[in-house]
Structure formats: structure tokens, C-alpha cells
Design an enzyme around this catalytic site. Sequence first.
Site, short mmCIF file in Angstrom:
data_model
loop_
_atom_site.label_atom_id
_atom_site.label_comp_id
_atom_site.label_asym_id
_atom_site.label_seq_id
_atom_site.Cartn_x
_atom_site.Cartn_y
_atom_site.Cartn_z
N LYS A 49 -32.22 -7.54 8.28
CA LYS A 49 -33.17 -6.50 7.83
C LYS A 49 -34.48 -7.15 7.39
O LYS A 49 -35.56 -6.61 7.64
CB LYS A 49 -32.56 -5.70 6.67
CG LYS A 49 -33.50 -4.64 6.07
CD LYS A 49 -34.00 -3.64 7.11
CE LYS A 49 -34.58 -2.39 6.48
NZ LYS A 49 -35.65 -2.58 5.52
N SER B 99 -32.64 0.79 7.84
CA SER B 99 -34.02 1.01 8.25
C SER B 99 -34.21 2.40 8.83
O SER B 99 -33.32 2.94 9.47
CB SER B 99 -34.44 -0.03 9.29
OG SER B 99 -35.77 0.21 9.74
N ASN C 278 -38.16 -6.50 9.01
CA ASN C 278 -39.37 -6.13 8.28
C ASN C 278 -40.53 -7.08 8.59
O ASN C 278 -41.69 -6.67 8.61
CB ASN C 278 -39.09 -6.12 6.77
CG ASN C 278 -38.29 -4.89 6.36
OD1 ASN C 278 -37.63 -4.26 7.18
ND2 ASN C 278 -38.32 -4.57 5.09
N GLU D 264 -41.88 -5.93 11.71
CA GLU D 264 -42.59 -4.69 11.39
C GLU D 264 -44.00 -4.98 10.89
O GLU D 264 -44.97 -4.31 11.29
CB GLU D 264 -41.79 -3.92 10.33
CG GLU D 264 -42.39 -2.62 9.85
CD GLU D 264 -41.58 -2.02 8.72
OE1 GLU D 264 -42.16 -1.71 7.66
OE2 GLU D 264 -40.34 -1.87 8.89
#
Length: 470
Positions: A182, A128, A186, A189
Site C-alpha cells: 500500500k 485503497s 501511494n 500515486e
Amino acid sequence: MKNKDIGIIGMGVMGKNLAVNIANHGYKVSVFNRSYNFTFKKLVNEPIKNIFPYRSVKDFISSLCIPRCILLMIQSGTPIDDMIKKILPYLNKNDVIIDGGNSFYIDSIRRYNVLKEKSIHFLGVGISGGEEGALKGPSIMPGGNKEAYKIVSPIFKKIAAKYKDTACVKYIGSDGSGHYVKMVHNGIEYSDMQLISESYTLLKYLIGMDNLEISDTFKKWNSGELSSYLIEITSNIFCKKDDKNHFIIDNILDVASNKGTGKWTAQNSLELQIPCSILTESVFCRYLSSLKANRMIASTILSGPKLFIVKDSKKEEIIEDIRRALYLGKIISYAQGFSLMKKASEYYNWKLKFFDIAKIFRSGCIIRAKLLNEIVFSYSENNDLVDLLFTSNFKKIINLYTSSLRNIVILSIKNGISIPIFTNVLSYYDAYRTVNSSANLIQAQRDYFGSHTYERIDQIGSFHTNWLDK
């Protein structure tokens, strides 16, 4: 000559920047691209120190030190499987294949098991930080074979982002755990970006701020507890103009794209039965934004209340309410993400160390934020926390800031301003603190039409009622 430390396949922006990052730290990097694209041609014609391009897979792999370490930076899905098939004939026992793209973690579990049978090590690595992070220092989440990680860890530690001299990379766990972390990153995010966007909406339409005032507000917020990468870049976005002296933000179409990782997080939360409502609603917000034509029609035929800008005497108070609501929303968003990882860790027997994961997120990645220090502290005391919302510091902030969240939700509803994530945060919060919910009626209904039975609060066991018996 077999003297190159690592090979990278895929010379897109991320692949090239990672190659440059590794080369800048003194490692020799072999590179290969499936097509003879612009970037690859440039590397051939304008060589970069310590980067060596190869036109054939055979020559590329032959150039690498043994055990060979090959990092795939290509499109996820079928292209990864196709490339693995292409390079396998040239590999030997204990060579290492690293998938550094945004692959689905289930695919990584499958690849890990298939390659294990062939005595080839596999790492599924979440990376990232975007193109800048790839070049200057990303956050790295390696999952898969632990022995393989030991081989490449010196390189990863050198190129990773640093937080107070600590490299933002740590072995996550077996098979697909790196890509899973990950994926959840996200998802967080998505919700973080949506919360910030809704704050922008409120500052613009409820407070009546112009772009420069909004930029200054986010800059001020970034100096306090809201300090984060996304708040920082948001401040920069609002003051940027084009060559015609127009604010760029005002000419960007309001249709948000996505690459699927947010959807995967939402789907997995449903599969594991963890209510990540904020993360999931953020995905729906992007889908709704894509219905631009429908929204334009709806704006002409569906009515709403008249919008009233907050009075000057109340503006500072409401701006502070928005700030507090945004921070509260971020806390609950992170809490949902870590709760999902906790359930996945148990389900897949990954034994995730949330202290290490929070540390990795503190620099290099998109969701890096000051509040992660509190999350690191919380998990350093207890890796088996029931919920981050129950920790003493977050509990105090939540109880203090909830009234601000209620205020802006009420104001937005009265003015017909859509803030689905702020509304969801409040709804989730109120549902989570409710001792006696309405789910007892749902159980009665299920038993009525389907004889699904129910439990009682005054007796032990499962019960069924003949609801038609008068």
C-alpha cells in the site's frame, strides 16, 4: 449475544463506509468509536441494518463471534498501539486484529511479532479507494498471518472492488507486506498525480487552453491507452463550477498536502538502494509547493525566459507529444514502484506475487489504470522480471514515445516552465540506458580523498592509487 461477524473500531469516513459496505453484503457488524462523535451518535439514533454500535470496549468485543475479528480504522502510529493495548485484555487465543489504516510497514512487522507471542493473529491491510471505494468496493492488500486471512477472506472478497468479476483482494505475504505494498501504491500515486499536474501546466501555458478545453482533452485521453481513474477525475475537475459560476480549480491554493506515505516510499528506496527518482521527486514537488511565500517573492526577483504559446499549426502535434510523454512517464513510474517491491520482497523474504498485486490494483484503488493489464500479463509469464521496461510491449512504446518526451522537455526549458517529473523521467531514462557513465570519476575522487578503492574494467580485484605520487 455473540453473533456479530466482525467489529470495526473507528467511525470516521473510511470506518463508517466500510461498515456500511460489509453490512450491505449481509454481515452483522459491531462498531465502536473512542469518542461519542457525530457519526457514532447518528448510528445510535438512526440505526442502519446489520450495524450495531456499542458504547464500551467490553460490550463491543463480547458481541463478536469467535474467533473475534476486529478491524481498526483509526489514525496510524501511537493510537493503533494504544487501542491494541486497550482491547487485548478482552481477547482470546486465535482472535484477529486487523489494522486497515495507512500504517508504516515497520510498525506492522513489530505488531505482528508482538501479537504472535500472545497467540493473537495480526493482519496489516492496505485499503485503497478513498471514501467512495470503502463504500462501493476498495482494493484490499492483506499482509500478516495467513490463517487469519483465511478467516476474514470471505468478507474481504465480498466487499472488494471487482474487475471482470474477480475480487481485487489477495493475500500479499507475512507481517508488514500488506502495508508495504500500500505504501508503494501511494508512492506511485504521488508520481502519477504530479505527471498529470505537469501535463495540465503544459496544456494551460504552452498550448493556451482554457479549463473546458483541458477537460475535453483529458476526457479524450481517458478513452485510449491513458485510461485510468486519475485521468477520469481530472477531466471532471476542470469543468466543475461553484455557486458563483466560477471554475473551482482556479480558486484552489496551489499548495499540495501529504500524509507521509510518499515520504516513506522515498526513504525506503534510499534504504534499499533502488533509484525511485520519479516517486521521490514527486514528494519534493509537494514540499516545494508548500513554500508559497518564497515562490511569490522569487517570482518578483528571479528572472526567466519569456513565455511563448505554441503556434496554432503546431498545437495538435504538441498536445500529442504531451499525451505520449504522460503515458511514458506513467510506465516508468510503475516500473520503479515494482522494482522497489521486488527488492523489498527479497530483503524481507516476503515472496511477493507481482501478478496478484497488479491484479489487485486494476479496480477500486486510486492508481487503477488500463496499463496494469499489460503489467499483469508481463508478470504472469515471469514473476522474476528484471525490469518492466525490458518487456517487449513496454520497450516498443518507450522507444516510440521518447522523442515526444524530449520535445516537451526542451520546449518547457526554453519557456521557463517547471516540469520536474517529466524532466526526471527523461534523465532517469537516459541514465538507465547509458553503458559508460561518469561514475568512474566519482570512484577516482573517493579513492583520492578517502582511499576507498575502486574496481577496474581490465583487471579483477580492488585497487588504490597514490594520486599525489608524481
